[in-house]
Design a protein around this motif. Sequence first.
Motif, PDB file in Angstrom:
ATOM      1  N   ILE A  89       1.042  -1.330  -0.196  1.00  0.00           N
ATOM      2  CA  ILE A  89      -0.127  -0.009   0.101  1.00  0.00           C
ATOM      3  C   ILE A  89       1.021   1.225  -0.112  1.00  0.00           C
ATOM      4  O   ILE A  89       0.644   2.315  -0.968  1.00  0.00           O
ATOM      5  CB  ILE A  89      -0.702   0.051   1.057  1.00  0.00           C
ATOM      6  N   MET A  90       1.563   1.630   0.672  1.00  0.00           N
ATOM      7  CA  MET A  90       3.035   2.260   0.288  1.00  0.00           C
ATOM      8  C   MET A  90       3.606   2.665  -1.079  1.00  0.00           C
ATOM      9  O   MET A  90       3.243   3.827  -1.697  1.00  0.00           O
ATOM     10  CB  MET A  90       4.544   2.585   1.392  1.00  0.00           C
ATOM     11  N   LEU A  91       3.709   1.886  -1.449  1.00  0.00           N
ATOM     12  CA  LEU A  91       4.221   1.876  -2.924  1.00  0.00           C
ATOM     13  C   LEU A  91       2.747   2.272  -3.758  1.00  0.00           C
ATOM     14  O   LEU A  91       3.228   2.917  -4.602  1.00  0.00           O
ATOM     15  CB  LEU A  91       4.965   0.911  -3.332  1.00  0.00           C
ATOM     16  N   GLY A  92       2.069   1.527  -3.866  1.00  0.00           N
ATOM     17  CA  GLY A  92       0.742   1.705  -4.339  1.00  0.00           C
ATOM     18  C   GLY A  92       0.588   3.408  -4.191  1.00  0.00           C
ATOM     19  O   GLY A  92       0.110   3.797  -5.209  1.00  0.00           O
ATOM     20  N   SER A  93       0.328   4.207  -3.115  1.00  0.00           N
ATOM     21  CA  SER A  93       0.227   5.295  -2.211  1.00  0.00           C
ATOM     22  C   SER A  93       1.706   6.389  -3.106  1.00  0.00           C
ATOM     23  O   SER A  93       0.790   7.363  -3.696  1.00  0.00           O
ATOM     24  CB  SER A  93       0.347   5.809  -0.960  1.00  0.00           C
ATOM     25  N   LEU A  94       2.256   5.824  -3.710  1.00  0.00           N
ATOM     26  CA  LEU A  94       3.535   6.741  -3.506  1.00  0.00           C
ATOM     27  C   LEU A  94       3.229   6.607  -5.236  1.00  0.00           C
ATOM     28  O   LEU A  94       3.915   7.807  -5.901  1.00  0.00           O
ATOM     29  CB  LEU A  94       4.914   5.548  -3.526  1.00  0.00           C
ATOM     30  N   ALA A  95       3.196   5.439  -6.420  1.00  0.00           N
ATOM     31  CA  ALA A  95       2.632   6.041  -7.408  1.00  0.00           C
ATOM     32  C   ALA A  95       1.778   6.859  -7.789  1.00  0.00           C
ATOM     33  O   ALA A  95       1.277   7.150  -9.161  1.00  0.00           O
ATOM     34  CB  ALA A  95       2.036   4.167  -7.840  1.00  0.00           C
ATOM     35  N   THR A  96       0.507   6.249  -6.660  1.00  0.00           N
ATOM     36  CA  THR A  96      -0.758   7.524  -7.088  1.00  0.00           C
ATOM     37  C   THR A  96      -0.694   8.712  -7.371  1.00  0.00           C
ATOM     38  O   THR A  96      -1.093   9.705  -8.113  1.00  0.00           O
ATOM     39  CB  THR A  96      -1.841   7.651  -5.737  1.00  0.00           C
ATOM     40  N   LEU A  97       1.447   9.024  -6.638  1.00  0.00           N
ATOM     41  CA  LEU A  97       1.899  10.855  -6.437  1.00  0.00           C
ATOM     42  C   LEU A  97       1.986  11.043  -8.231  1.00  0.00           C
ATOM     43  O   LEU A  97       1.461  11.853  -8.251  1.00  0.00           O
ATOM     44  CB  LEU A  97       1.874  10.901  -5.369  1.00  0.00           C
ATOM     45  N   GLY A  98       2.478  10.025  -8.488  1.00  0.00           N
ATOM     46  CA  GLY A  98       2.519  10.555  -9.894  1.00  0.00           C
ATOM     47  C   GLY A  98       4.565  11.244 -10.561  1.00  0.00           C
ATOM     48  O   GLY A  98       3.849  11.951 -11.436  1.00  0.00           O
ATOM     49  N   LYS A  99       4.981  10.871 -10.349  1.00  0.00           N
ATOM     50  CA  LYS A  99       6.396  11.292 -10.786  1.00  0.00           C
ATOM     51  C   LYS A  99       7.128   9.933 -10.614  1.00  0.00           C
ATOM     52  O   LYS A  99       7.676   9.065 -10.792  1.00  0.00           O
ATOM     53  CB  LYS A  99       7.112  11.656  -9.720  1.00  0.00           C
ATOM     54  N   PRO A 100       8.617  10.220 -12.186  1.00  0.00           N
ATOM     55  CA  PRO A 100       9.001   8.995 -12.109  1.00  0.00           C
ATOM     56  C   PRO A 100      10.094   8.649 -11.185  1.00  0.00           C
ATOM     57  O   PRO A 100      10.976   9.482 -10.269  1.00  0.00           O
ATOM     58  CB  PRO A 100       9.960   9.141 -13.341  1.00  0.00           C
ATOM     59  N   PHE A 101       9.676   6.960 -10.554  1.00  0.00           N
ATOM     60  CA  PHE A 101      10.957   6.770  -9.880  1.00  0.00           C
ATOM     61  C   PHE A 101      11.221   5.125  -9.728  1.00  0.00           C
ATOM     62  O   PHE A 101      10.442   4.554 -10.557  1.00  0.00           O
ATOM     63  CB  PHE A 101      10.195   6.850  -8.056  1.00  0.00           C
ATOM     64  N   PRO A 102      12.812   5.181  -9.407  1.00  0.00           N
ATOM     65  CA  PRO A 102      13.279   3.556  -9.856  1.00  0.00           C
ATOM     66  C   PRO A 102      12.231   2.827  -8.394  1.00  0.00           C
ATOM     67  O   PRO A 102      12.495   3.332  -7.855  1.00  0.00           O
ATOM     68  CB  PRO A 102      14.492   3.546  -9.414  1.00  0.00           C
ATOM     69  N   PHE A 103      12.154   1.106  -8.761  1.00  0.00           N
ATOM     70  CA  PHE A 103      11.763   0.923  -7.985  1.00  0.00           C
ATOM     71  C   PHE A 103      12.721  -0.650  -8.080  1.00  0.00           C
ATOM     72  O   PHE A 103      12.599  -1.208  -9.105  1.00  0.00           O
ATOM     73  CB  PHE A 103      10.499   0.783  -6.917  1.00  0.00           C
ATOM     74  N   GLY A 104      12.780  -1.658  -6.328  1.00  0.00           N
ATOM     75  CA  GLY A 104      13.890  -3.025  -7.076  1.00  0.00           C
ATOM     76  C   GLY A 104      13.876  -3.152  -6.484  1.00  0.00           C
ATOM     77  O   GLY A 104      15.257  -2.172  -5.284  1.00  0.00           O
ATOM     78  N   THR A 105      14.987  -4.008  -6.813  1.00  0.00           N
ATOM     79  CA  THR A 105      15.937  -4.835  -6.276  1.00  0.00           C
ATOM     80  C   THR A 105      17.177  -3.849  -7.035  1.00  0.00           C
ATOM     81  O   THR A 105      16.870  -3.113  -7.382  1.00  0.00           O
ATOM     82  CB  THR A 105      16.190  -6.320  -6.133  1.00  0.00           C
ATOM     83  N   SER A 106      18.407  -4.367  -6.575  1.00  0.00           N
ATOM     84  CA  SER A 106      19.698  -3.980  -6.352  1.00  0.00           C
ATOM     85  C   SER A 106      19.527  -4.170  -8.547  1.00  0.00           C
ATOM     86  O   SER A 106      20.425  -3.189  -9.155  1.00  0.00           O
ATOM     87  CB  SER A 106      20.760  -3.475  -6.259  1.00  0.00           C
ATOM     88  N   SER A 107      19.420  -5.092  -8.785  1.00  0.00           N
ATOM     89  CA  SER A 107      19.574  -6.012  -9.627  1.00  0.00           C
ATOM     90  C   SER A 107      18.839  -5.823 -10.147  1.00  0.00           C
ATOM     91  O   SER A 107      18.757  -6.207 -11.780  1.00  0.00           O
ATOM     92  CB  SER A 107      19.955  -7.874  -9.611  1.00  0.00           C
ATOM     93  N   THR A 108      17.472  -5.780 -10.460  1.00  0.00           N
ATOM     94  CA  THR A 108      16.228  -5.257 -10.958  1.00  0.00           C
ATOM     95  C   THR A 108      15.270  -4.079 -10.832  1.00  0.00           C
ATOM     96  O   THR A 108      14.900  -3.925  -9.988  1.00  0.00           O
ATOM     97  CB  THR A 108      15.340  -6.426 -11.330  1.00  0.00           C
TER      98      THR A 108
END
Length: 156
Positions: A89-108
Amino acid sequence: MEAYEIDALWIVIVGFVMAFTAAFTIGANDVANSFGTSVGSKVLTVKQACILGVICETAGSILLGAEVTAAIGSEIMNEAVYNGTEKQIMLGSLATLGKPFPFGTSSTFHPFVGASGAWQLIATFFRLPISTTHGVVGSIIGFNLVAKGLPAVKWM
């Protein structure tokens, strides 16, 4: 979720930066919608409209911001379906804000653009009058439908 996990901390930090930039774009759009006619008719200069806009938008967010946040947080989405998956839900809320950002593990790392911010940028580029509130609410509903399905949205 353990207190102060590094992943959660980065979500909060990036969320703060994105919330600030989203507030700027929402404020700019609202000021343009509110004062566009006054500037166009030369009743106000652009500088005067910007100063009035800063005062009015700041006062509105301070006085009414908590009510809007409470309404979006408790009247649109069903938080109970996220028990045990708080990071989702934290990532989903972050996604709704709407600016580009990277997420995932260091390899992906995956590029991700939030829905409401992308819509604001596109509409502003084409000089379309839009409701940023509708964009944010639509993004929240869309994220909840994708993440947890129909039970995640309070339809009434």
